[in-house]
Design a protein around this motif. Structure first.
Motif, short mmCIF file in Angstrom:
data_model
loop_
_atom_site.label_atom_id
_atom_site.label_comp_id
_atom_site.label_asym_id
_atom_site.label_seq_id
_atom_site.Cartn_x
_atom_site.Cartn_y
_atom_site.Cartn_z
N PHE A 1 0.83 -1.20 0.00
CA PHE A 1 0.00 0.00 0.00
C PHE A 1 0.87 1.25 0.00
O PHE A 1 0.58 2.22 -0.70
CB PHE A 1 -0.96 0.00 1.20
CG PHE A 1 -2.07 1.01 1.06
CD1 PHE A 1 -3.27 0.65 0.47
CD2 PHE A 1 -1.91 2.31 1.49
CE1 PHE A 1 -4.29 1.57 0.32
CE2 PHE A 1 -2.93 3.25 1.35
CZ PHE A 1 -4.12 2.87 0.76
N VAL B 1 2.61 3.61 6.58
CA VAL B 1 1.38 2.81 6.56
C VAL B 1 1.49 1.73 7.62
O VAL B 1 2.45 0.96 7.64
CB VAL B 1 1.15 2.16 5.18
CG1 VAL B 1 -0.09 1.26 5.20
CG2 VAL B 1 1.05 3.22 4.09
N GLU C 1 -7.37 -2.77 8.96
CA GLU C 1 -7.38 -1.31 9.11
C GLU C 1 -6.03 -0.81 8.64
O GLU C 1 -4.98 -1.31 9.07
CB GLU C 1 -7.60 -0.89 10.56
CG GLU C 1 -7.61 0.63 10.69
CD GLU C 1 -7.98 1.10 12.07
OE1 GLU C 1 -7.22 1.92 12.63
OE2 GLU C 1 -9.03 0.65 12.58
N LEU C 2 -6.05 0.15 7.73
CA LEU C 2 -4.84 0.80 7.27
C LEU C 2 -4.80 2.21 7.83
O LEU C 2 -5.67 3.03 7.51
CB LEU C 2 -4.80 0.84 5.73
CG LEU C 2 -4.76 -0.49 5.01
CD1 LEU C 2 -4.81 -0.27 3.50
CD2 LEU C 2 -3.53 -1.29 5.39
N LEU D 1 -4.85 8.80 -0.69
CA LEU D 1 -5.19 7.58 0.05
C LEU D 1 -6.21 6.75 -0.73
O LEU D 1 -6.04 5.55 -0.90
CB LEU D 1 -5.71 7.97 1.43
CG LEU D 1 -6.14 6.85 2.37
CD1 LEU D 1 -4.93 6.05 2.81
CD2 LEU D 1 -6.84 7.45 3.59
N GLU D 2 -7.25 7.39 -1.20
CA GLU D 2 -8.30 6.68 -1.94
C GLU D 2 -7.79 6.16 -3.29
O GLU D 2 -8.13 5.04 -3.69
CB GLU D 2 -9.51 7.59 -2.10
CG GLU D 2 -10.19 7.87 -0.76
CD GLU D 2 -11.22 8.98 -0.79
OE1 GLU D 2 -11.64 9.40 -1.89
OE2 GLU D 2 -11.60 9.43 0.32
N HIS E 1 -5.69 3.11 -2.67
CA HIS E 1 -6.53 1.95 -2.37
C HIS E 1 -7.09 1.33 -3.65
O HIS E 1 -7.22 0.12 -3.77
CB HIS E 1 -7.66 2.37 -1.42
CG HIS E 1 -8.44 1.24 -0.85
ND1 HIS E 1 -7.86 0.12 -0.30
CD2 HIS E 1 -9.78 1.06 -0.73
CE1 HIS E 1 -8.81 -0.70 0.14
NE2 HIS E 1 -9.98 -0.15 -0.12
N SER F 1 -5.18 -4.41 -2.14
CA SER F 1 -6.54 -3.87 -2.02
C SER F 1 -7.46 -4.44 -3.08
O SER F 1 -8.60 -4.81 -2.81
CB SER F 1 -6.52 -2.34 -2.12
OG SER F 1 -5.87 -1.76 -1.01
N LEU G 1 -9.93 2.53 5.97
CA LEU G 1 -8.83 3.43 5.72
C LEU G 1 -8.91 4.59 6.70
O LEU G 1 -9.97 5.18 6.88
CB LEU G 1 -8.90 4.00 4.30
CG LEU G 1 -8.83 3.01 3.14
CD1 LEU G 1 -9.06 3.73 1.83
CD2 LEU G 1 -7.52 2.28 3.14
N GLN G 2 -7.77 4.90 7.31
CA GLN G 2 -7.74 5.99 8.27
C GLN G 2 -6.55 6.88 7.96
O GLN G 2 -5.40 6.43 7.98
CB GLN G 2 -7.63 5.46 9.70
CG GLN G 2 -7.59 6.54 10.74
CD GLN G 2 -7.37 5.96 12.14
OE1 GLN G 2 -7.03 4.80 12.32
NE2 GLN G 2 -7.57 6.81 13.13
#
Length: 138
Positions: A58, A77, A96-97, A113-114, A117, A123, A134-135
């Motif tokens: 990721f 990450v 959870e990332l 981030l999106e 992913h 992913s 995703l955080q």
């Protein structure tokens, strides 16, 4: 489709065995985690190995999408992988990332981030199979 890399890792003994890569770089003892009744000690388990691979993949995807947008970022990450038991013979994973991105504003970081992913092979491989949260962290 062109394969740019592949590797083989052999497992013997499942959660109470050993994993080793064909090139000998990776050789680890695998045990059931102590919280699940396994022994104490310096052993790994499939969830740790998945978390390590996913976090590294990721982060690479994140840096790729940043470079494509000509952005220079620093990122970290952390992947948390949970093994969930739905009944005594059925298990699922949850991920959870937690991602820290320095070098850009929060809105751009969230967009990166999106996009990461949507780009990351891990992913994509688990899409619609594993719950991934995703955080973006400060």
């Amino acid at each position: 489709m062109k394969t740019v890399y592949q590797t083989t890792v052999k497992a013997v003994g499942g959660r109470d065995g050993q994993v080793s890569s064909e090139d000998g770089v990776l050789t680890l003892d695998v045990r059931v985690p102590q919280s699940m009744g396994g022994p104490a000690g310096s052993f790994t388990n499939p969830e740790q190995l998945f978390a390590a691979g996913y976090a590294a993949c990721f982060d690479s995807a994140l840096n790729l999408v940043a470079r494509q947008q000509k952005l220079k970022i620093n990122s970290t990450v952390s992947a948390t992988v949970g093994l969930q038991m739905t009944d005594p013979t059925n298990f699922n994973l949850a991920v959870e990332l937690a991602v820290q991105i320095e070098g850009t504003d929060k809105a751009t970081a969230q967009a990166l981030l999106e996009k990461a992913h949507a780009t990351c092979p891990y992913s994509k491989a688990i899409h619609n199979n594993v719950q991934v949260n995703l955080q973006l962290i400060d």
